[in-house]
Design a protein around this motif. Structure first.
Motif, PDB file in Angstrom:
ATOM      1  N   ASP A 189     -16.835  47.639  85.580  1.00  0.00           N
ATOM      2  CA  ASP A 189     -16.053  48.086  84.438  1.00  0.00           C
ATOM      3  C   ASP A 189     -16.745  49.135  83.587  1.00  0.00           C
ATOM      4  O   ASP A 189     -16.100  49.804  82.778  1.00  0.00           O
ATOM      5  N   ALA A 190     -18.062  49.255  83.701  1.00  0.00           N
ATOM      6  CA  ALA A 190     -18.832  50.231  82.931  1.00  0.00           C
ATOM      7  C   ALA A 190     -20.063  50.619  83.744  1.00  0.00           C
ATOM      8  O   ALA A 190     -20.484  49.879  84.639  1.00  0.00           O
ATOM      9  N   VAL A 191     -20.617  51.781  83.405  1.00  0.00           N
ATOM     10  CA  VAL A 191     -21.798  52.281  84.124  1.00  0.00           C
ATOM     11  C   VAL A 191     -22.912  52.515  83.109  1.00  0.00           C
ATOM     12  O   VAL A 191     -22.711  53.194  82.095  1.00  0.00           O
ATOM     13  N   VAL A 192     -24.073  51.954  83.387  1.00  0.00           N
ATOM     14  CA  VAL A 192     -25.237  52.098  82.520  1.00  0.00           C
ATOM     15  C   VAL A 192     -26.004  53.358  82.925  1.00  0.00           C
ATOM     16  O   VAL A 192     -26.270  53.580  84.114  1.00  0.00           O
ATOM     17  N   VAL A 193     -26.346  54.175  81.940  1.00  0.00           N
ATOM     18  CA  VAL A 193     -27.047  55.434  82.208  1.00  0.00           C
ATOM     19  C   VAL A 193     -28.270  55.532  81.300  1.00  0.00           C
ATOM     20  O   VAL A 193     -28.150  55.378  80.079  1.00  0.00           O
ATOM     21  N   LYS A 194     -29.414  55.807  81.894  1.00  0.00           N
ATOM     22  CA  LYS A 194     -30.640  56.065  81.135  1.00  0.00           C
ATOM     23  C   LYS A 194     -30.928  57.559  81.200  1.00  0.00           C
ATOM     24  O   LYS A 194     -31.320  58.066  82.260  1.00  0.00           O
ATOM     25  N   PRO A 195     -30.748  58.290  80.114  1.00  0.00           N
ATOM     26  CA  PRO A 195     -31.004  59.735  80.140  1.00  0.00           C
ATOM     27  C   PRO A 195     -32.433  60.098  80.537  1.00  0.00           C
ATOM     28  O   PRO A 195     -32.677  61.231  80.945  1.00  0.00           O
ATOM     29  N   ALA A 196     -33.367  59.168  80.444  1.00  0.00           N
ATOM     30  CA  ALA A 196     -34.732  59.427  80.893  1.00  0.00           C
ATOM     31  C   ALA A 196     -34.805  59.600  82.399  1.00  0.00           C
ATOM     32  O   ALA A 196     -35.821  60.107  82.914  1.00  0.00           O
ATOM     33  N   ARG A 197     -33.741  59.227  83.129  1.00  0.00           N
ATOM     34  CA  ARG A 197     -33.756  59.308  84.579  1.00  0.00           C
ATOM     35  C   ARG A 197     -32.654  60.180  85.171  1.00  0.00           C
ATOM     36  O   ARG A 197     -32.812  60.701  86.265  1.00  0.00           O
ATOM     37  N   ARG A 198     -31.559  60.300  84.478  1.00  0.00           N
ATOM     38  CA  ARG A 198     -30.469  61.089  85.055  1.00  0.00           C
ATOM     39  C   ARG A 198     -29.571  61.643  83.956  1.00  0.00           C
ATOM     40  O   ARG A 198     -29.508  61.099  82.854  1.00  0.00           O
ATOM     41  N   ASP A 199     -28.875  62.709  84.283  1.00  0.00           N
ATOM     42  CA  ASP A 199     -27.955  63.356  83.352  1.00  0.00           C
ATOM     43  C   ASP A 199     -26.648  62.568  83.331  1.00  0.00           C
ATOM     44  O   ASP A 199     -26.032  62.346  84.380  1.00  0.00           O
ATOM     45  N   TRP A 200     -26.235  62.160  82.144  1.00  0.00           N
ATOM     46  CA  TRP A 200     -25.011  61.373  82.040  1.00  0.00           C
ATOM     47  C   TRP A 200     -23.796  62.130  82.553  1.00  0.00           C
ATOM     48  O   TRP A 200     -22.808  61.517  83.001  1.00  0.00           O
ATOM     49  N   ARG A 201     -23.851  63.465  82.529  1.00  0.00           N
ATOM     50  CA  ARG A 201     -22.714  64.264  82.993  1.00  0.00           C
ATOM     51  C   ARG A 201     -22.479  64.058  84.491  1.00  0.00           C
ATOM     52  O   ARG A 201     -21.336  63.994  84.952  1.00  0.00           O
ATOM     53  N   THR A 202     -23.548  63.965  85.247  1.00  0.00           N
ATOM     54  CA  THR A 202     -23.436  63.713  86.684  1.00  0.00           C
ATOM     55  C   THR A 202     -22.810  62.358  86.941  1.00  0.00           C
ATOM     56  O   THR A 202     -21.942  62.197  87.807  1.00  0.00           O
ATOM     57  N   VAL A 203     -23.239  61.355  86.183  1.00  0.00           N
ATOM     58  CA  VAL A 203     -22.689  60.008  86.346  1.00  0.00           C
ATOM     59  C   VAL A 203     -21.218  59.985  85.952  1.00  0.00           C
ATOM     60  O   VAL A 203     -20.387  59.365  86.619  1.00  0.00           O
ATOM     61  N   GLN A 223     -19.100  62.394  86.172  1.00  0.00           N
ATOM     62  CA  GLN A 223     -18.317  63.037  87.231  1.00  0.00           C
ATOM     63  C   GLN A 223     -18.086  62.100  88.404  1.00  0.00           C
ATOM     64  O   GLN A 223     -17.036  62.114  89.038  1.00  0.00           O
ATOM     65  N   THR A 224     -19.096  61.255  88.682  1.00  0.00           N
ATOM     66  CA  THR A 224     -18.979  60.302  89.779  1.00  0.00           C
ATOM     67  C   THR A 224     -18.058  59.144  89.420  1.00  0.00           C
ATOM     68  O   THR A 224     -17.354  58.603  90.278  1.00  0.00           O
ATOM     69  N   HIS A 225     -18.053  58.780  88.141  1.00  0.00           N
ATOM     70  CA  HIS A 225     -17.268  57.632  87.680  1.00  0.00           C
ATOM     71  C   HIS A 225     -16.373  58.031  86.507  1.00  0.00           C
ATOM     72  O   HIS A 225     -16.545  57.538  85.389  1.00  0.00           O
ATOM     73  N   PRO A 226     -15.397  58.911  86.751  1.00  0.00           N
ATOM     74  CA  PRO A 226     -14.590  59.414  85.627  1.00  0.00           C
ATOM     75  C   PRO A 226     -13.706  58.355  84.976  1.00  0.00           C
ATOM     76  O   PRO A 226     -13.261  58.542  83.846  1.00  0.00           O
ATOM     77  N   GLN A 227     -13.468  57.235  85.644  1.00  0.00           N
ATOM     78  CA  GLN A 227     -12.572  56.212  85.096  1.00  0.00           C
ATOM     79  C   GLN A 227     -13.307  55.121  84.324  1.00  0.00           C
ATOM     80  O   GLN A 227     -12.679  54.203  83.811  1.00  0.00           O
ATOM     81  N   HIS A 228     -14.643  55.224  84.251  1.00  0.00           N
ATOM     82  CA  HIS A 228     -15.413  54.141  83.641  1.00  0.00           C
ATOM     83  C   HIS A 228     -16.153  54.623  82.396  1.00  0.00           C
ATOM     84  O   HIS A 228     -16.741  55.696  82.402  1.00  0.00           O
ATOM     85  N   PRO A 229     -16.160  53.825  81.336  1.00  0.00           N
ATOM     86  CA  PRO A 229     -16.991  54.175  80.178  1.00  0.00           C
ATOM     87  C   PRO A 229     -18.465  54.049  80.538  1.00  0.00           C
ATOM     88  O   PRO A 229     -18.848  53.273  81.426  1.00  0.00           O
ATOM     89  N   LEU A 230     -19.293  54.823  79.847  1.00  0.00           N
ATOM     90  CA  LEU A 230     -20.729  54.789  80.062  1.00  0.00           C
ATOM     91  C   LEU A 230     -21.401  53.978  78.959  1.00  0.00           C
ATOM     92  O   LEU A 230     -20.924  53.932  77.825  1.00  0.00           O
ATOM     93  N   VAL A 231     -22.507  53.364  79.323  1.00  0.00           N
ATOM     94  CA  VAL A 231     -23.366  52.658  78.365  1.00  0.00           C
ATOM     95  C   VAL A 231     -24.712  53.376  78.414  1.00  0.00           C
ATOM     96  O   VAL A 231     -25.508  53.158  79.322  1.00  0.00           O
ATOM     97  N   LEU A 232     -24.949  54.284  77.483  1.00  0.00           N
ATOM     98  CA  LEU A 232     -26.194  55.037  77.476  1.00  0.00           C
ATOM     99  C   LEU A 232     -27.284  54.220  76.805  1.00  0.00           C
ATOM    100  O   LEU A 232     -27.072  53.686  75.707  1.00  0.00           O
ATOM    101  N   THR A 233     -28.429  54.122  77.465  1.00  0.00           N
ATOM    102  CA  THR A 233     -29.501  53.286  76.958  1.00  0.00           C
ATOM    103  C   THR A 233     -30.840  53.997  77.058  1.00  0.00           C
ATOM    104  O   THR A 233     -31.012  54.931  77.843  1.00  0.00           O
ATOM    105  N   SER A 234     -31.787  53.527  76.267  1.00  0.00           N
ATOM    106  CA  SER A 234     -33.161  53.971  76.440  1.00  0.00           C
ATOM    107  C   SER A 234     -33.695  53.363  77.733  1.00  0.00           C
ATOM    108  O   SER A 234     -33.094  52.460  78.308  1.00  0.00           O
ATOM    109  N   ALA A 235     -34.846  53.851  78.175  1.00  0.00           N
ATOM    110  CA  ALA A 235     -35.506  53.277  79.347  1.00  0.00           C
ATOM    111  C   ALA A 235     -36.549  52.259  78.910  1.00  0.00           C
ATOM    112  O   ALA A 235     -37.503  52.007  79.637  1.00  0.00           O
TER     113      ALA A 235
END
Length: 321
Positions: A219-233, A235-247
């Motif tokens: 239902d959601a995708v966790v993204v750590k900007p220390a490892r990857r660009d949230w924009r890429t994620v 694009q891969t998961h346009p239907q899911h909200p992101l949960v941006l977190t620290s590493a």
């Protein structure tokens, strides 16, 4: 090959207890980098497949980047440009709200009081392979916050198997079930198995480690900007909200994650409550002392422009890589 010289400052962070289910460490090695007037953070987690910091820096000295050092260089580029312009990277941006990252090293009652008094919207805790221990913790939270509507999140880092996770849900008290927001990486990602679990038990899943592997069953995708660009994620998961977190990294890395979350928010990206407030998981230092979080609202340090911490960064001992 990076043309400008890179300077590094190596650091150690210390926590009172292990920070997740796959690591027993309490000391965490990383390095700040300084290049072209900007700062970045290299904070690997070998438990999740990152090369140790010594190897990260060796490769970087040879002009070879990893996902961790590539984002550190991006951070330094953005930070440097803002410092040269004399402005904060947070100018005109709003940092989205975060859940409370539970610390098992801190007094339980003090944390519960803080969550209530400050009005945090959600709690995230690490899940243990011994799911009964996790259940007891969640039940205590659900009972304490039942009338406040605080949501509960738990991250197992994939340490359970499917049958064990089913037992975890099957024997879950009703008050915990009602308060449960999502379970992150309950067991290794398999689209069919995750979707079957969602349909059978009516639980929400958040995907972190295997974000490239599929687009269903969560239902959601966790993204750590220390490892990857949230924009890429996104694009891969346009239907899911992101949960941006620290590493769960250095204060500078924490602020970079907050900046990227603020940019995503400003650009209309669908976000769930983020995980940016992690400074209290570590022993205080000159950086964490400048980070303020209240009720899930993180306040940016603006000294020196860029990501802040101007005079603290300038006063560190640096060596050329």
């Amino acid at each position: 090959m990076q043309s400008s010289p890179i300077y590094v400052h190596e650091y150690l962070l210390r926590s009172g207890v292990a920070l997740n289910a796959v690591s027993m460490r309490r000391v965490f090695a990383g390095a700040l980098i300084f290049v072209d007037g900007g700062y970045g953070c290299v904070h690997p987690w070998p438990e999740f497949g990152d090369a140790p910091v010594e190897e990260q820096l060796r490769l970087l000295s040879e002009g070879i980047t990893t996902p961790v050092t590539a984002m550190a260089l991006r951070c330094a580029e953005l930070d440097g440009a803002a410092r040269r312009a004399g402005v904060s990277l947070f100018e005109g941006l709003e940092i989205p709200r975060s859940h409370y990252s539970w610390s098992f090293a801190t007094d339980t009652e003090l944390q519960m009081q803080r969550i209530l008094e400050e009005g945090w919207p959600a709690i995230k805790a690490k899940g243990f392979a011994n799911y009964g221990e996790t259940m007891r913790f969640l039940e205590g939270c659900a009972k304490r916050f039942e009338t406040q509507g605080v949501r509960l999140r738990v991250d197992f880092n994939g340490v359970l198997d499917r049958l064990t996770f089913e037992k975890f849900i099957e024997f879950m008290p009703l008050r915990v079930y009602r308060a449960l927001d999502f379970v992150e990486d309950p067991f290794p990602y398999d689209a069919t198995a995750w979707e079957a679990m969602r349909q059978r038990w009516g639980v929400r899943f958040a995907l972190d480690k295997a974000w490239k592997s599929g687009t269903e069953g969560f239902d959601a995708v966790v993204v750590k900007p220390a490892r990857r660009d949230w924009r890429t994620v996104a694009q891969t998961h346009p239907q899911h909200p992101l949960v941006l977190t620290s590493a769960m990294d250095h204060g500078l890395g924490q602020m970079f994650a907050a900046y990227e979350a603020a940019v995503a928010w400003s650009e209309g990206q669908a976000l769930d409550y983020c995980g940016l407030c992690t400074e209290h998981l570590f022993e205080k230092d000159a950086f964490f002392e400048r980070i303020s979080t209240h009720g899930g609202h993180l306040s940016a340090d603006r000294s020196g422009g860029g990501l802040g911490f101007g005079e603290v960064l300038e006063g560190l001992p640096w060596r050329r890589l």
